[in-house]
Each structure stands twice: as C-alpha cells, then as structure tokens.
Design an enzyme around this catalytic site. Sequence first.
Site, PDB file in Angstrom:
ATOM      1  N   SER A 114       0.823  -1.212   0.000  1.00 38.79           N
ATOM      2  CA  SER A 114       0.000   0.000   0.000  1.00 38.79           C
ATOM      3  C   SER A 114       0.860   1.267   0.000  1.00 38.79           C
ATOM      4  O   SER A 114       1.936   1.302   0.588  1.00 38.79           O
ATOM      5  CB  SER A 114      -0.891   0.043   1.240  1.00 38.79           C
ATOM      6  OG  SER A 114      -1.686  -1.109   1.311  1.00 38.79           O
ATOM      7  N   SER A 146       2.465  -3.206   8.333  1.00 42.28           N
ATOM      8  CA  SER A 146       2.442  -3.896   9.627  1.00 42.28           C
ATOM      9  C   SER A 146       3.791  -4.549   9.881  1.00 42.28           C
ATOM     10  O   SER A 146       4.363  -5.180   8.992  1.00 42.28           O
ATOM     11  CB  SER A 146       1.371  -4.994   9.636  1.00 42.28           C
ATOM     12  OG  SER A 146       0.136  -4.468   9.241  1.00 42.28           O
ATOM     13  N   GLU A 229      -3.533 -13.752   1.207  1.00 45.82           N
ATOM     14  CA  GLU A 229      -3.723 -12.825   2.332  1.00 45.82           C
ATOM     15  C   GLU A 229      -5.144 -12.933   2.885  1.00 45.82           C
ATOM     16  O   GLU A 229      -5.370 -12.997   4.083  1.00 45.82           O
ATOM     17  CB  GLU A 229      -3.449 -11.386   1.865  1.00 45.82           C
ATOM     18  CG  GLU A 229      -3.640 -10.353   2.968  1.00 45.82           C
ATOM     19  CD  GLU A 229      -3.179  -8.966   2.562  1.00 45.82           C
ATOM     20  OE1 GLU A 229      -2.979  -8.729   1.351  1.00 45.82           O
ATOM     21  OE2 GLU A 229      -3.022  -8.124   3.459  1.00 45.82           O
ATOM     22  N   GLU A 362     -15.804  -3.343   1.271  1.00 42.87           N
ATOM     23  CA  GLU A 362     -16.558  -2.890   0.087  1.00 42.87           C
ATOM     24  C   GLU A 362     -16.005  -3.561  -1.178  1.00 42.87           C
ATOM     25  O   GLU A 362     -16.746  -4.034  -2.034  1.00 42.87           O
ATOM     26  CB  GLU A 362     -16.479  -1.358  -0.068  1.00 42.87           C
ATOM     27  CG  GLU A 362     -17.219  -0.570   1.000  1.00 42.87           C
ATOM     28  CD  GLU A 362     -16.478  -0.511   2.340  1.00 42.87           C
ATOM     29  OE1 GLU A 362     -15.265  -0.794   2.383  1.00 42.87           O
ATOM     30  OE2 GLU A 362     -17.126  -0.176   3.350  1.00 42.87           O
TER      31      GLU A 362
HETATM   32  C1  LIG Z   1      -4.613  -2.859  10.404  1.00 39.43           C
HETATM   33  C2  LIG Z   1      -4.125  -2.679   9.006  1.00 39.43           C
HETATM   34  C3  LIG Z   1      -2.951  -3.287   8.602  1.00 39.43           C
HETATM   35  C4  LIG Z   1      -2.470  -3.118   7.301  1.00 39.43           C
HETATM   36  N1  LIG Z   1      -1.300  -3.712   6.938  1.00 39.43           N
HETATM   37  C5  LIG Z   1      -0.789  -3.514   5.706  1.00 39.43           C
HETATM   38  C6  LIG Z   1       0.485  -4.050   5.339  1.00 39.43           C
HETATM   39  O1  LIG Z   1       1.156  -4.700   6.148  1.00 39.43           O
HETATM   40  N2  LIG Z   1       0.964  -3.802   4.112  1.00 39.43           N
HETATM   41  C7  LIG Z   1       0.271  -3.109   3.186  1.00 39.43           C
HETATM   42  O2  LIG Z   1       0.751  -2.955   2.063  1.00 39.43           O
HETATM   43  N3  LIG Z   1      -0.946  -2.551   3.486  1.00 39.43           N
HETATM   44  C8  LIG Z   1      -1.475  -2.746   4.726  1.00 39.43           C
HETATM   45  N4  LIG Z   1      -2.686  -2.192   5.069  1.00 39.43           N
HETATM   46  C9  LIG Z   1      -3.339  -1.311   4.098  1.00 39.43           C
HETATM   47  C10 LIG Z   1      -4.616  -1.876   3.492  1.00 39.43           C
HETATM   48  O3  LIG Z   1      -4.340  -2.908   2.582  1.00 39.43           O
HETATM   49  C11 LIG Z   1      -5.308  -0.690   2.792  1.00 39.43           C
HETATM   50  O4  LIG Z   1      -5.668   0.223   3.804  1.00 39.43           O
HETATM   51  C12 LIG Z   1      -6.541  -1.128   2.038  1.00 39.43           C
HETATM   52  O5  LIG Z   1      -6.194  -1.855   0.917  1.00 39.43           O
HETATM   53  C13 LIG Z   1      -7.401   0.080   1.607  1.00 39.43           C
HETATM   54  O6  LIG Z   1      -6.651   1.007   0.928  1.00 39.43           O
HETATM   55  P1  LIG Z   1      -6.723   2.567   1.335  1.00 39.43           P
HETATM   56  O7  LIG Z   1      -6.445   2.649   2.806  1.00 39.43           O
HETATM   57  O8  LIG Z   1      -5.816   3.300   0.418  1.00 39.43           O
HETATM   58  O9  LIG Z   1      -8.226   2.994   1.111  1.00 39.43           O
HETATM   59  P2  LIG Z   1      -8.917   3.404  -0.268  1.00 39.43           P
HETATM   60  O10 LIG Z   1      -8.591   2.409  -1.305  1.00 39.43           O
HETATM   61  O11 LIG Z   1      -8.571   4.829  -0.549  1.00 39.43           O
HETATM   62  O12 LIG Z   1     -10.441   3.279   0.093  1.00 39.43           O
HETATM   63  C14 LIG Z   1     -11.144   4.266   0.850  1.00 39.43           C
HETATM   64  C15 LIG Z   1     -12.594   3.820   0.971  1.00 39.43           C
HETATM   65  O13 LIG Z   1     -13.192   3.769  -0.359  1.00 39.43           O
HETATM   66  C16 LIG Z   1     -13.755   2.485  -0.583  1.00 39.43           C
HETATM   67  N5  LIG Z   1     -13.603   2.096  -2.001  1.00 39.43           N
HETATM   68  C17 LIG Z   1     -12.491   2.260  -2.776  1.00 39.43           C
HETATM   69  N6  LIG Z   1     -12.726   1.788  -4.014  1.00 39.43           N
HETATM   70  C18 LIG Z   1     -14.005   1.317  -4.038  1.00 39.43           C
HETATM   71  C19 LIG Z   1     -14.842   0.684  -5.018  1.00 39.43           C
HETATM   72  N7  LIG Z   1     -14.403   0.467  -6.261  1.00 39.43           N
HETATM   73  N8  LIG Z   1     -16.104   0.316  -4.672  1.00 39.43           N
HETATM   74  C20 LIG Z   1     -16.567   0.546  -3.415  1.00 39.43           C
HETATM   75  N9  LIG Z   1     -15.829   1.148  -2.431  1.00 39.43           N
HETATM   76  C21 LIG Z   1     -14.575   1.515  -2.735  1.00 39.43           C
HETATM   77  C22 LIG Z   1     -12.976   1.542   0.317  1.00 39.43           C
HETATM   78  O14 LIG Z   1     -13.735   0.377   0.614  1.00 39.43           O
HETATM   79  C23 LIG Z   1     -12.750   2.406   1.550  1.00 39.43           C
HETATM   80  O15 LIG Z   1     -13.873   2.381   2.390  1.00 39.43           O
HETATM   81  C24 LIG Z   1      -3.190  -2.333   6.371  1.00 39.43           C
HETATM   82  C25 LIG Z   1      -4.381  -1.706   6.782  1.00 39.43           C
HETATM   83  C26 LIG Z   1      -4.845  -1.874   8.079  1.00 39.43           C
HETATM   84  C27 LIG Z   1      -6.106  -1.204   8.484  1.00 39.43           C
END
Ligand SMILES: Cc1cc2nc3c(=O)[nH]c(=O)nc-3n(C[C@H](O)[C@H](O)[C@H](O)COP(=O)(O)OP(=O)(O)OC[C@H]3O[C@@H](n4cnc5c(N)ncnc54)[C@H](O)[C@@H]3O)c2cc1C
Length: 392
Positions: A114, A146, A229, A362
């Site tokens: 990410s 993480s 994953e 989602e």
């Molecule tokens: C506890 C925790 C641990 C994590 N650990 C890691 C890790 O070790 N390594 C790593 O790489 N990442 C990690 N992540 C990141 C995680 O994979 C991302 O947060 C996740 O993929 C969402 O991406 P974003 O935060 O950029 O949200 P966004 O993609 O910006 O999404 C924001 C909101 O929009 C919604 N959304 C986006 N697109 C759509 C769509 N097409 N249709 C409907 N809704 C949509 C999403 O559901 C969300 O509610 C971690 C996250 C958490 C919370």
Amino acid sequence: MDADELRGRVREFLAGHDPAALDRSTFLRARFDAGLAWISFPVGLGGLGAPRALQPVVDAEFAAAGAPDNQPLRIGIGLGMAAPTILRHGTDEQRQRFLRPLWTGEEVWCQLFSEPGAGSDLAALGTRAVRDGDDWIVTGQKVWTSMAHEARWAILIARTDPDVPKHQGLTYFVCDMTAPGVEVRPLRQITGEAEFNEVFLTDVRLPDALRLGAVGDGWQVARTTLMNERVAIGGGAAPREAGMIGVVAGEWRSRPELRTPGQHDALLRLWVAAEAARLAGQRLREQLAAGQPGAEGSAAKYAYAKLNAEISGFELELLGEEGLRYDDYTMRRPSIVDWQHRSPGYRYLRAKGNSIEGGTSEILANIIAERVLGLPAEPRTDTTVAWKDLPR
Ligand SMILES: Cc1cc2nc3c(=O)[nH]c(=O)nc-3n(C[C@H](O)[C@H](O)[C@H](O)COP(=O)(O)OP(=O)(O)OC[C@H]3O[C@@H](n4cnc5c(N)ncnc54)[C@H](O)[C@@H]3O)c2cc1C
C-alpha cells in the site's frame, strides 16, 4: 499420507529431539528439516507434500508434547503471504534461502504494497524501481506496513515501466529491510499502539537476485500474495468457539448478572453466524488443498471482518460501563497483535481495521458479487480497482 502416519512421524521426531532439552531455534530448524513444518510444502522445503488439511494433526501432536511453536501471530505475513508467493514464483535458490528462517520465525517479513495514493487501487502505485547493472534502485513511499519495525525482509511491488498500462509495468521484489535508504516510521493507530508504519525508500539498492518473478510480471505475482492474504486473515483453522465469539461466550457464561433476554437472542445469532463462518472456512481450506485460493477467500475474509465488528460491539454493550474502561493507551510498537488478552475496548477498536486490511469489505463485496455470485459487473472507470482483478 494419512493422519496416523503423520502422528507416527511426529512421535519418531520427538523421540530424537526433546523439546525440553533443545533451544527453540534448534528445535524448529530440525522440525523444518524433517518436513514437519508446513506439511503441504514440498520435501526439502519444510514439508512432505502431504494434504494441507492434515496440518492441525501435526500441530496438535507438537503442542501436546510441549514443543515450542513458531509464534504464528508474530510472523503471519511471512507464513500467510510471503511463503506461498516465494514457493510459487521464487527460484530454487530463493526458496532455499528464505523459507526456513521465515518458518522458524528467525526472520520476520512485512508487506510493502500500500501507498498513500494506492490502496484498493493497488496497481496505481508509484514506487519506482530502476535497473542499474545487476541492481535495482528503488524509491518511493509505502504506508500501513504492519510489523515493518520488526522485519528483516519485505515483499515489495514497484513500478519498473511507467509507459505501459498500470498492471503491466510492475515488478515484484524481496526488499532487504536493513539496506541503506530504508526508513521505518511508526504510525500510531486508534488502539494507541503503532502496529504499522510508513516506510520511506530512498535510492534503496536491491540486487536483481531479489526479484521474484519476471520483470513486468509483478501484478501476476502479487495476485498470489493477495489471494493468500484473504485466506490468512479470514480462513484460519480454528476449533469451535475460538476467536472473538469464544471470549464473549466465556463472559456470558461466567457473568450471569450481566444477561438480559434481548442480549441472549443477539448472542445466539452471533454464535450461529460465527460457527457457520468457521465451517465455511473449513470447506475453503479443503478446496485450498486442491489448489490455489480463489475468490471464495474474499468471502471468508468479509465474514471475519463483519463478525468481529459485531461481536466486539456486542461485548461492549454486554459489559456496560465496565466495557468503556481502556486497558492501556501507551504508544508502543508491538511484536504481536494479541486482541485476545487485551480489553474489550481494544478488541472493539482493533476490529475496525479488519474491514480495511487485506482488501476493504466494500471491495470484497464487489468481488463476491461479481466473481462468486455472477452478478453484473460494476461499470469500470479509468480508476479500475485492482483488488477486483483477482481470478475466479
Ligand atoms: C490494520 C491494518 C494493517 C495493514 N497492513 C498492511 C500491510 O502490512 N501492508 C500493506 O501494504 N498494506 C497494509 N494495510 C493497508 C490496506 O491494505 C489498505 O488500507 C486497504 O487496501 C485500503 O486502501 P486505502 O487505505 O488506500 O483505502 P482506499 O482504497 O482509498 O479506500 C477508501 C474507501 O473507499 C472504498 N472504495 C475504494 N474503491 C471502491 C470501489 N471500487 N467500490 C466501493 N468502495 C470503494 C474503500 O472500501 C474504503 O472504504 C493495512 C491496513 C490496516 C487497516
């Protein structure tokens, strides 16, 4: 190979390796070398090529003998994501180098996927890797990583060709977290602790030998990681009443003064849903024994996140004022995410992350709708969501 044969092998191994007499690493290394680590892996790589469904038989035998385990909560990213990816896409040399210390827990792994501008739309990531002789020079920023503060290695996707469609310009690497230019900064989260981090990569030099898969094939390799994953987060083997529902059911039984008829009804519904999810997870693991996880893994992870949110919310209601007390809001960088031995408030807050990590609920709902149920696809836009591009 059946359960009895495996039990026999474990007993034979234990006869020659007394867990009380050996230090943890020596014991675990020997267990790996005997093929009794992840039994479904090939011979020579910690396994016996045995059915994956029989892994609990082996683990139970070792646990009954008081043998040390490899602290799976601490090395979940290595076990659940890096290992299946290295096994499938790595060279023999990479498998030999990485899998044993990964399994024994001597080397912790993290996941550099990410970015601030690429989460659900992961293939939009901007971290660059530029070839320089036998090396690659990597520059970019990752986020929500993480356990990066504990990690020796990371699985990393970077853009190696910005001039082709976004999914085609990516390459997958193993990143040396001790290399100059890797900087890990804690990110404090709602629970008070910083289990994840932001990771800045500035001119990090990685030898080409750390590339996993072909140049430009990063998205294909990443799909293996992403599908595993989901299963790692939501599809783990567990006995009845394990996990969040077990904690709450225990409180219910031991604290009759808290009960109301309405809560009884709500708890039973949650219990049934948790049991159905557990059994569905069991079926999923049986399918997995026959191949790679498919889109059904998304359903397991979706159900896990939904249930954890509901059950942890129920626990707070059940405990009333007592549930509002928080145990410890100290900023720390934990080695293990252990919600079981924390307060109800911690469980409630940590469960929020379950619907985000490993693909948001989602996005998973979209995958289930389109790939499992065959419903009409959401209209695609130019920000096509990467998580959806997983195979059936
Ligand atoms: C506890 C925790 C641990 C994590 N650990 C890691 C890790 O070790 N390594 C790593 O790489 N990442 C990690 N992540 C990141 C995680 O994979 C991302 O947060 C996740 O993929 C969402 O991406 P974003 O935060 O950029 O949200 P966004 O993609 O910006 O999404 C924001 C909101 O929009 C919604 N959304 C986006 N697109 C759509 C769509 N097409 N249709 C409907 N809704 C949509 C999403 O559901 C969300 O509610 C971690 C996250 C958490 C919370």
